[in-house]
Design an enzyme around this catalytic site. Structure first.
Site: not given
Ligand code: MRU
Length: 374
Positions: A54-56, A96, A207, A248, A258-259
């Site tokens: 995960r993570g852009a 995603r 995370q 993201d 973002n998150k």
């Protein structure tokens, strides 16, 4: 970056077997260090949707590797290569929705592979994937250099350790190496500037508590995990010098997805005159989007991520045992929006691989003039 003192990347292939992609399984961290092997685009889409990775930045790179695996199938089955590649692209893009790096990487691979002779597909796909990997690493290193003065100047002014707050994991685990929001932190730490990081735990998947805390610890950066709701209090008491988060998807006008929870951090920072910076490579800029809140699709994830939590049970003498516990009354309905959008007006500045700029259209176009229209 370092794992038990050994340099690792999040994703790689071995020279003698480029058809097998190796990834760090982020679901297992920080409790155990495990890797997975992926040999097809379909499997790669599943590793992205299941958040093995995960993570852009990393899901963009993983998608590029996924397309390179699809190129192998397209070359092998001697059927309609374009159809095989398009089907893989659709599967990967659907895995995603919010991080733009995913579509950016898949579209780039499709453009590169368009019209290539089947005999050259694999070599072309591998070369483009390696280019994307190298650019991701170089961009994060450059973000570290350009973001360093933000920390350096605060230290010169106060003479004490710089307290940086971050949210989610925008560290090396979210890219191939170095990270976006963490890159200036690692660069400052390595330059001998004392830094302390407030790590938001980042519910529901934690995370921050699990990944950011782990990687900062591996690199020896002092940090403390705090609950997501602590940010406002810490800022009111002068305990945060700078907020540094990742992104993201950032619009051409500087709105930042973002998150989930990032927006609340930005509001608290604004109210307390704490600078709020966003670190991102240009692969996270969506040049076609202008109004983030209306135009960015926010991923809605499985409600059990909210109702349940994963961890380990410490047994005393024996090894800790993985466990999942329910947090809410049985049958409770939960809703799980994965991201939010922080409006550009709350963002002090953007840190990119080409330098820093205000979070607005002219700031971004100043750094990326090739995106000017007309
Ligand atoms: O849902 P995730 O873990 O893939 O979320 C993405 C993120 O890691 C964060 O939003 C991050 O701050 C930006 S990605 C570098």
């Amino acid at each position: 970056m370092l794992v038990d003192g050994v340099h690792r990347r999040t994703i790689w292939t071995e020279p003698d077997d480029p058809g097998t992609v190796h990834l760090i399984d982020q679901r297992a961290l920080p409790f155990s260090f495990e890797t997975v092997r992926v040999t097809s685009a379909t499997q790669m889409a599943a590793t992205i949707s299941d958040m093995v990775v995960r993570g852009a930045g990393l899901i963009g790179v993983a998608a590029a590797y996924g397309m390179a695996l699809a190129a192998r199938s397209a070359a092998d089955d001697r059927g309609d290569a374009a159809t095989t590649l398009q089907a893989a692209a659709a599967r990967l893009e659907a895995s995603r929705p919010t991080a733009v790096n995913l579509t950016w990487a898949v579209d780039r691979m499709l453009r590169t592979l368009d019209g290539i002779d089947p005999g050259d597909l694999v070599a072309t796909a591998d070369a483009e994937t390696e280019a994307i990997v190298a650019e991701d690493v170089a961009a994060c290193q450059a973000i570290g250099r350009h973001g360093l003065p933000l920390i350096e100047e605060i230290h010169e002014c106060t003479g004490r350790p710089v307290n940086v707050m971050t949210h989610c994991n925008a560290g090396w685990l979210a890219f191939v190496d170095h990270g976006s929001a963490t890159a200036p932190i690692y660069t400052a730490h390595d330059a001998g500037i004392p830094v302390h990081v407030w790590v938001d735990e980042t519910r529901p998947r934690n995370q921050g508590a699990r990944l950011t805390a782990w990687e900062l610890g591996q690199h020896g950066v002092p940090h403390s995990v705090v609950v997501d709701n602590a940010g406002g209090h810490l800022m009111q008491h002068g305990l945060v010098d700078l907020v540094l988060v990742g992104s993201d998807r950032t619009t051409a006008t500087g709105d930042v997805a973002n998150k989930i929870g990032t927006y609340l951090k930005a509001l608290a920072a604004h109210d307390n005159d704490v600078p709020f910076h966003v670190a991102l490579p240009s692969s996270s800029i969506d040049w076609s989007a202008r109004a983030g809140r209306r135009e960015i699709v926010i991923e809605e994830r499985d409600p059990t991520e909210v109702t349940h939590i994963d961890g380990v049970v410490e047994t005393g003498s024996g090894p800790a045992v993985p466990a999942q516990v329910r947090l809410v009354p049985e049958g409770t309905i939960a809703v799980n929006h994965g991201f939010d959008v922080t409006p550009a007006r709350l963002v002090t500045g953007l840190v990119t691989e080409r330098g820093r700029c205000p979070a607005d259209e002219s700031g971004l176009l100043g750094l990326y003039p090739e995106h000017r229209r007309g």
